[in-house]
Design a protein around this motif. Sequence first.
Motif, PDB file in Angstrom:
ATOM      1  N   GLU A  67     -36.217  30.019 -16.851  1.00 48.68           N
ATOM      2  CA  GLU A  67     -36.439  28.492 -16.893  1.00 48.68           C
ATOM      3  C   GLU A  67     -37.775  28.013 -17.546  1.00 48.68           C
ATOM      4  O   GLU A  67     -37.697  27.068 -18.508  1.00 48.68           O
ATOM      5  CB  GLU A  67     -36.472  27.753 -15.527  1.00 48.68           C
ATOM      6  CG  GLU A  67     -36.337  26.458 -15.371  1.00 48.68           C
ATOM      7  CD  GLU A  67     -36.574  25.670 -14.001  1.00 48.68           C
ATOM      8  OE1 GLU A  67     -37.516  26.164 -13.246  1.00 48.68           O
ATOM      9  OE2 GLU A  67     -35.864  24.882 -13.834  1.00 48.68           O
ATOM     10  N   ALA A  91     -37.474  28.834 -21.398  1.00 47.21           N
ATOM     11  CA  ALA A  91     -36.231  27.854 -21.990  1.00 47.21           C
ATOM     12  C   ALA A  91     -36.667  26.478 -21.871  1.00 47.21           C
ATOM     13  O   ALA A  91     -36.738  25.696 -23.073  1.00 47.21           O
ATOM     14  CB  ALA A  91     -34.807  28.305 -21.481  1.00 47.21           C
ATOM     15  N   HIS A 133     -30.581  24.074 -18.920  1.00 49.41           N
ATOM     16  CA  HIS A 133     -30.638  25.318 -18.633  1.00 49.41           C
ATOM     17  C   HIS A 133     -29.694  25.776 -17.600  1.00 49.41           C
ATOM     18  O   HIS A 133     -29.667  25.162 -16.783  1.00 49.41           O
ATOM     19  CB  HIS A 133     -32.167  25.668 -18.413  1.00 49.41           C
ATOM     20  CG  HIS A 133     -32.458  27.020 -18.184  1.00 49.41           C
ATOM     21  ND1 HIS A 133     -32.124  28.298 -18.921  1.00 49.41           N
ATOM     22  CD2 HIS A 133     -32.644  27.686 -17.152  1.00 49.41           C
ATOM     23  CE1 HIS A 133     -32.462  29.308 -18.507  1.00 49.41           C
ATOM     24  NE2 HIS A 133     -32.803  29.036 -17.373  1.00 49.41           N
TER      25      HIS A 133
END
Length: 330
Positions: free
Chosen positions: A36, A39, A227
Motif C-alpha cells: 500500500e 502503490a 489499491h
Amino acid sequence: MPSFAPHPPLVFDESGTPLSTLYGDVFRSRAGAWAEAQAVFVEGCALPQRWDEFAGDPSDASFTVLELGFGLGVNFLATLRAWRERSGPPARLHFFSVEAHPLAVEDLRHALDVLGAPPADAQHLLAAWPAALPGMHRLSFEADAVTLTLCFGDALALVPKLRLGADAFFLDGFAPARNPRMWDPALLRALGRLARTGATLATWSAAGAVREALAGAGFEVERVAGHAGKRHRLRARHAPRWPGARPPEPPPHWPARTALVVGAGLAGAATAAGFARRGWQVTVLEAGGGPLRGGSAQPLCADHLHLSPDDNPLARLRVRELFGRHRAGV
Ligand SMILES: C[S@@+](CC[C@H](N)C(=O)[O-])C[C@H]1O[C@@H](n2cnc3c(N)ncnc32)[C@H](O)[C@@H]1O
C-alpha cells in the motif's frame, strides 16, 4: 479528541492489522502495509519519476515530502527504501511528518516487527525514536543525507504555521468520516500554500469532500483505481489556476559549499560539525586556541525549578530531571 496525547497501547484486529482504539480505524490496509505504501504513496506521488529529474543535479539538491500522520512509519520506511534503490535520486531527502498521537517505542517496535519492516531501518528508527513531547524532533538517516522531522502535535493547528516548501504530500490520516480534522479544508489550503511548483499529492481516500477541498487548495485532482480492491484513490498535482501568494522558493543551491564559523564554543563547534557531516569545507576561527575554551568550558551549571501553569516541554524536562521518570507525568 485532545490535540496532542501519546497514543494508547496498540491493539491488533482479528486479521493481525494494527488498530487505533482512539479512532476505531486500522493504521494500514489489511491487504498489506508495504504494498500500500509503495502503490498509493510512493508511486501515487510519482516519486521515482520525479527523482529521475534530479539526475546530474548538484550534490546538494533536495526533495521534501510532507506527510500528515506518521503512525507506524511505514510510508517513511518505504520512501527511504525507494530513495535508496533509485539511481541518481536527489542528494538529500527531507521527510517531514506530523503526528498528534505518537506511539510508545515498545508498541512501535512490536508493530514494525509484525509488519515485517526492513530490520536495519526499523532498528535505526527505534533507536532514535524521541520522547512523546510536543514539537519538532529531527532524526538523521543515511549519514545525514535523509532527515526525518517528526512534528508532534495536531496537524490542523501546526501545519498552517510551518515554514517549508514541499515537493510531495502524503495524506494519511484515518478515514475522513472518523477523523474529519485531518481533512479539514483549512488544513488542505495550508498544504497548497506550502506546495512548491508541480508538487504531487497522494492519498487512499477518494471522498468527494476531500476532492473538493484539494481543488479549492489549487490541486488538480485525479481519481484513479484504488489499491487492493478499493474502488478509488486520489492523486493530485499542485497547479493553481489563480496563483495567489508566491509559491515557496526552491531549495537554495550552494555551489561553493564552504563556511566560516566564528567561535568554537558549544554552538560554534556543533554548527561546524553539522556542516562538515554534510560535506562542507569549514574553517573555524577561535581565539582560545581550541574548542570550548570560554563560557562553554564551565564544568558546572546552575539550574532552578521551573514552575509553569501549563504542560510545556521545559516544565516537563525539569520535572523529569528532578523527580525521575516515574513522576514525569505529574
Ligand atoms: C493511518 S495512520 C498513519 C499511518 C502512517 N502514515 C504509516 O505509514 O504508518 C493515521 C495517523 O494520523 C494520526 N493523526 C490523527 N489525527 C491527527 C491530527 N489531528 N494531527 C496529526 N496526526 C493525527 C494518528 O495518530 C495516526 O498515527
